[in-house]
Write a protein that holds these residues in place. Sequence first.
Motif, PDB file in Angstrom:
ATOM      1  N   LYS A 162       0.821  -1.223   0.000  1.00  0.00           N
ATOM      2  CA  LYS A 162       0.000   0.000   0.000  1.00  0.00           C
ATOM      3  C   LYS A 162       0.854   1.273   0.000  1.00  0.00           C
ATOM      4  CE  LYS A 162      -4.153  -2.120   1.825  1.00  0.00           C
ATOM      5  NZ  LYS A 162      -3.788  -3.488   1.443  1.00  0.00           N
ATOM      6  N   LYS A 217      -5.568   1.996   6.268  1.00  0.00           N
ATOM      7  CA  LYS A 217      -5.185   0.650   5.814  1.00  0.00           C
ATOM      8  C   LYS A 217      -3.747   0.354   6.231  1.00  0.00           C
ATOM      9  CE  LYS A 217      -7.548   1.571   1.419  1.00  0.00           C
ATOM     10  NZ  LYS A 217      -7.493   1.326  -0.021  1.00  0.00           N
ATOM     11  N   CYS A 222      -3.972  -7.247   3.891  1.00  0.00           N
ATOM     12  CA  CYS A 222      -4.826  -7.685   2.788  1.00  0.00           C
ATOM     13  C   CYS A 222      -6.114  -8.248   3.357  1.00  0.00           C
ATOM     14  CB  CYS A 222      -4.121  -8.716   1.927  1.00  0.00           C
ATOM     15  SG  CYS A 222      -3.743 -10.228   2.808  1.00  0.00           S
ATOM     16  N   GLY A 224      -8.857  -6.938   3.829  1.00  0.00           N
ATOM     17  CA  GLY A 224      -9.542  -6.035   4.755  1.00  0.00           C
ATOM     18  C   GLY A 224      -8.942  -6.055   6.156  1.00  0.00           C
ATOM     19  N   GLN A 250      -6.556   7.123   3.472  1.00  0.00           N
ATOM     20  CA  GLN A 250      -7.081   7.576   2.180  1.00  0.00           C
ATOM     21  C   GLN A 250      -8.418   8.253   2.357  1.00  0.00           C
ATOM     22  OE1 GLN A 250      -7.698   4.343  -0.581  1.00  0.00           O
ATOM     23  NE2 GLN A 250      -5.642   4.574  -1.382  1.00  0.00           N
ATOM     24  N   GLU A 251      -8.682   9.163   1.483  1.00  0.00           N
ATOM     25  CA  GLU A 251     -10.025   9.722   1.459  1.00  0.00           C
ATOM     26  C   GLU A 251     -10.976   8.581   1.085  1.00  0.00           C
ATOM     27  OE1 GLU A 251     -10.525  13.064  -1.138  1.00  0.00           O
ATOM     28  OE2 GLU A 251     -12.661  13.169  -0.675  1.00  0.00           O
ATOM     29  N   TYR A 252     -12.036   8.437   1.836  1.00  0.00           N
ATOM     30  CA  TYR A 252     -12.995   7.356   1.590  1.00  0.00           C
ATOM     31  C   TYR A 252     -13.980   7.809   0.508  1.00  0.00           C
ATOM     32  CZ  TYR A 252     -16.431   3.713   2.630  1.00  0.00           C
ATOM     33  OH  TYR A 252     -17.290   2.644   2.547  1.00  0.00           O
ATOM     34  N   ILE A 253     -14.165   6.959  -0.492  1.00  0.00           N
ATOM     35  CA  ILE A 253     -15.126   7.297  -1.563  1.00  0.00           C
ATOM     36  C   ILE A 253     -16.514   7.008  -1.006  1.00  0.00           C
ATOM     37  CG2 ILE A 253     -15.834   6.815  -3.953  1.00  0.00           C
ATOM     38  CD1 ILE A 253     -12.934   7.907  -3.661  1.00  0.00           C
ATOM     39  N   LYS A 263     -22.891  -1.902  -2.200  1.00  0.00           N
ATOM     40  CA  LYS A 263     -21.590  -1.474  -2.709  1.00  0.00           C
ATOM     41  C   LYS A 263     -20.881  -2.700  -3.286  1.00  0.00           C
ATOM     42  CE  LYS A 263     -17.224   0.444  -0.938  1.00  0.00           C
ATOM     43  NZ  LYS A 263     -16.554   1.127   0.167  1.00  0.00           N
ATOM     44  N   LEU A 310     -16.958  -2.490   3.325  1.00  0.00           N
ATOM     45  CA  LEU A 310     -15.819  -3.195   2.716  1.00  0.00           C
ATOM     46  C   LEU A 310     -16.331  -4.335   1.838  1.00  0.00           C
ATOM     47  CD1 LEU A 310     -13.253  -3.432   5.673  1.00  0.00           C
ATOM     48  CD2 LEU A 310     -13.781  -1.507   4.189  1.00  0.00           C
ATOM     49  N   THR A 311     -15.803  -4.399   0.642  1.00  0.00           N
ATOM     50  CA  THR A 311     -16.305  -5.384  -0.321  1.00  0.00           C
ATOM     51  C   THR A 311     -15.534  -6.701  -0.276  1.00  0.00           C
ATOM     52  OG1 THR A 311     -14.893  -4.282  -1.903  1.00  0.00           O
ATOM     53  CG2 THR A 311     -17.213  -3.722  -1.986  1.00  0.00           C
ATOM     54  N   ASN A 312     -14.541  -6.810   0.605  1.00  0.00           N
ATOM     55  CA  ASN A 312     -13.710  -8.025   0.623  1.00  0.00           C
ATOM     56  C   ASN A 312     -14.559  -9.286   0.763  1.00  0.00           C
ATOM     57  OD1 ASN A 312     -12.130  -5.711   1.980  1.00  0.00           O
ATOM     58  ND2 ASN A 312     -10.560  -7.101   1.215  1.00  0.00           N
ATOM     59  N   GLU A 409      -6.512  -0.892  -5.064  1.00  0.00           N
ATOM     60  CA  GLU A 409      -5.191  -1.479  -4.853  1.00  0.00           C
ATOM     61  C   GLU A 409      -4.843  -2.437  -5.977  1.00  0.00           C
ATOM     62  OE1 GLU A 409      -4.318  -4.065  -1.697  1.00  0.00           O
ATOM     63  OE2 GLU A 409      -6.061  -5.347  -1.994  1.00  0.00           O
TER      64      GLU A 409
HETATM   65  P1  ADP Z   1      -7.161  -5.012   1.354  1.00  0.00           P
HETATM   66  O1  ADP Z   1      -5.899  -5.268   0.628  1.00  0.00           O
HETATM   67  O2  ADP Z   1      -7.005  -5.236   2.809  1.00  0.00           O
HETATM   68  O3  ADP Z   1      -8.328  -5.702   0.753  1.00  0.00           O
HETATM   69  P2  ADP Z   1      -8.159  -2.590   0.111  1.00  0.00           P
HETATM   70  O4  ADP Z   1      -7.376  -1.383  -0.186  1.00  0.00           O
HETATM   71  O5  ADP Z   1      -8.531  -3.427  -1.039  1.00  0.00           O
HETATM   72  O6  ADP Z   1      -7.393  -3.446   1.217  1.00  0.00           O
HETATM   73  O7  ADP Z   1      -9.466  -2.169   0.872  1.00  0.00           O
HETATM   74  C1  ADP Z   1     -10.420  -3.104   1.343  1.00  0.00           C
HETATM   75  C2  ADP Z   1     -11.816  -2.673   0.945  1.00  0.00           C
HETATM   76  O8  ADP Z   1     -12.101  -1.400   1.483  1.00  0.00           O
HETATM   77  C3  ADP Z   1     -11.979  -2.512  -0.563  1.00  0.00           C
HETATM   78  O9  ADP Z   1     -12.311  -3.721  -1.159  1.00  0.00           O
HETATM   79  C4  ADP Z   1     -13.109  -1.505  -0.629  1.00  0.00           C
HETATM   80  O10 ADP Z   1     -14.356  -2.110  -0.510  1.00  0.00           O
HETATM   81  C5  ADP Z   1     -12.873  -0.634   0.582  1.00  0.00           C
HETATM   82  N1  ADP Z   1     -12.074   0.568   0.251  1.00  0.00           N
HETATM   83  C6  ADP Z   1     -10.733   0.656   0.198  1.00  0.00           C
HETATM   84  N2  ADP Z   1     -10.336   1.903  -0.088  1.00  0.00           N
HETATM   85  C7  ADP Z   1     -11.447   2.625  -0.235  1.00  0.00           C
HETATM   86  C8  ADP Z   1     -11.687   3.999  -0.517  1.00  0.00           C
HETATM   87  N3  ADP Z   1     -10.683   4.863  -0.688  1.00  0.00           N
HETATM   88  N4  ADP Z   1     -12.967   4.403  -0.601  1.00  0.00           N
HETATM   89  C9  ADP Z   1     -13.979   3.530  -0.416  1.00  0.00           C
HETATM   90  N5  ADP Z   1     -13.814   2.243  -0.130  1.00  0.00           N
HETATM   91  C10 ADP Z   1     -12.567   1.768  -0.026  1.00  0.00           C
END
Ligand code: ADP
Length: 713
Positions: A162, A217, A222, A224, A250-253, A263, A310-312, A409
């Motif tokens: 990251k 993060k 990884c 989440g 990071q700024e959260y979208i 999502k 989180l979409t993980n 990422e």
């Molecule tokens: P990891 O490697 O632990 O999976 P990620 O950077 O992929 O880390 O982040 C995990 C989850 O968090 C992503 O799958 C997404 O759903 C959410 N996420 C990460 N960064 C952002 C962001 N800047 N804005 C909105 N959602 C985010």
Amino acid sequence: MESPGIEPESCSPAQEPPGSPAPPADEPEPSEAAPAPQQEAEGVPPPAPVAQGRRPGGPGSKGQAKRCGAGKGGRGKRGSTRRAGEELGRPARRAHVTVDSSKAKTSLEALKISLRQLRWKEFPFGRRLPCDIYWHGVSFHDNDIFSGQVNKFPGMTEMVRKITLSRAVRTMQDLFPEEYNFYPQSWILPEEFPLFVAEVRMMKESDPPWKPTFIVKPDGGCQGDGIYLIKDPSDIRLAGNLQSRPVVVQEYISKPLLIDKLKFDIRLYVLLKSLEPLEIYIAKDGLSRFCTEPYREPTLKNLHQVFMHLTNYSLNIHSGNFIHSDNVNTGSKRTFSSVLYRLSSKGVDIKKLWSDIISLVIKTVLALTPELKVYYQSDIPAGKPGPTCFQILGFDILLMKNLKPVLLEVNANPSMRIEHEQELSPGVFENVPSPVDEEIKVAVIRDTLRLMDPHKKKRKDNHLPDTCMVSKQRFPPVSSRLPRSNLQFSKFAIVRSQLSENSSDTKDDLLEPGSTDQLEHDISKNPEASLPSLCLKQVFPKYAKQFNYLRLVDRMAALFIRFLGVKGTMKLGPTGFRTFIRNCKLSNSNFSMASVDILYIDITRRWNSMGLDQRESGMCLQAFVEAFFCLAQRRYKSLPLHEQVASLIDFCEYHLAILDEKRLVCSRGITERRAALVTCQPDGLHLTPATHAPLLNRMTAANKLTDYRNYQS
Ligand code: ADP
């Protein structure tokens, strides 16, 4: 918001989940198992045995592929392209491509299926002799390899961590802020904590209604793992975190695109086929991973709800709402194409969306490649025996409500598992096949292998015609709705796959008279004939013209590598930096060599104090880039940064080209003819216009970089 982290998608070698399947004791079909050495070449004379699987180093030793090539030509007839069997009047059998899968770990199942489809020879326990391809589950260093091809680049795992990714993208954002606005604003903590606090305060003051959320993060995390959301830098948890491990904030979208109120993100597979020249392919389909709770914009009350934010997959699988579905259009994990289909039915411009995604992928790879080249030359120094590399990367992309893709990422080891765990009864789990994963991942691995096929490459290199050459008149375009098992489809599949691989190569190919029989014969010989067209689409160099202007850091990396001096090193010493300054004629009365040393010490010390890589002392590439920016700003004050930098690169390249030319001429000795053109004198090189021409061409080419800017979308 801790993650149970069960999905075996590795982030860094240290975090590779335990229990990756060891090669099974009962290997499949006996024909796939490792044959005795004398059997293995099938019409190809076996290479000389190599102890411990290592190929002999030294001159003329260019790996397995080379040796096979010599075999095909027949002993003592190296120039001939006819195969041994053909010389005896019987059709030659195609030698199998050999693949060492002993380190494939969690990608083993998908790899096995791919190899069976290709009818390549798998060596599940490794092989005493070199293989054509080595499939590693984690990193380049899983195995000592000296020839063939390996599916990992040295340094990739480090590059996509990251923090490193954020730094690499930020350098590009400094140069090209608009082109790189697909990556959320990020801060690296603890070192940038004061900057984070100050910038957020400033933004809030200038835009009072702005109510941001930030996502924290951990570096190297990884699935989440350890991720959480905060509303303000003063969040107590963040302060606690600063003491433990470095993080990216990071700024959260907060306004993502939703489907069924959920999502989701996109996992796209990208093949980095080659670093030099740069070749990038994108899989035409990927996966969409859905949250399992309806999305609401972040508030203090819902910040901790992982199933909403989180979409993980590894997190959401633990939600009672997770839907396993065999249908690619439904469930919590779907194909990306099914999402696109859904969006297109709602009137979304899918072409534009794809083009934005391709652009994001190319730009991200361009941000990563300069440092990857530094790793590459360190692990595989030019002139030393070593494998060539390729790598499948997993790009995680979020679509904003306005359909803008955002890079979350890049994964160096995207999960290639094609099964998932299902809880049969409380605490009792079983691995069950996942058709959605299998459909996407097997195609990606198989088609990566097809693109890397060393025999095909050799045929291309030898300018031999490919297995089947078909005229477009005889085989008009066919509907892709034809069944896959259909022989006719198979014939077309060859044509289509060849067309898609290299359309310009096949444009003028004509079917020779009476070659329909030949075609059927070829299909039985060539398993590719029964495969669908490639799922990987080339995007670079295909779209190189539109993106080459962004390759400034790449050119800086070339300068950096040139002055590294000692082979195998990744950091520039003070002497190397001084030589760079001298050779590029960058010091003058306003910028003395003493100032050069101060610049070197200042920047190097700061970068080394960040504690990223303490193995070597000296100036790393990012530090060199920073020094280069300083030099460019000094010299070309009034220009925007990217023009300052481009001008300085042109200047350096110009002086180095003169130097190279001078060295070449001097080393050859001054012949009478050259003496008339060039004179090497103690005070420098004097060039006549004739010898100056190549340099001028180079300069013109460099200046043309500005033209690319016009192609920008
Ligand atoms: P990891 O490697 O632990 O999976 P990620 O950077 O992929 O880390 O982040 C995990 C989850 O968090 C992503 O799958 C997404 O759903 C959410 N996420 C990460 N960064 C952002 C962001 N800047 N804005 C909105 N959602 C985010």
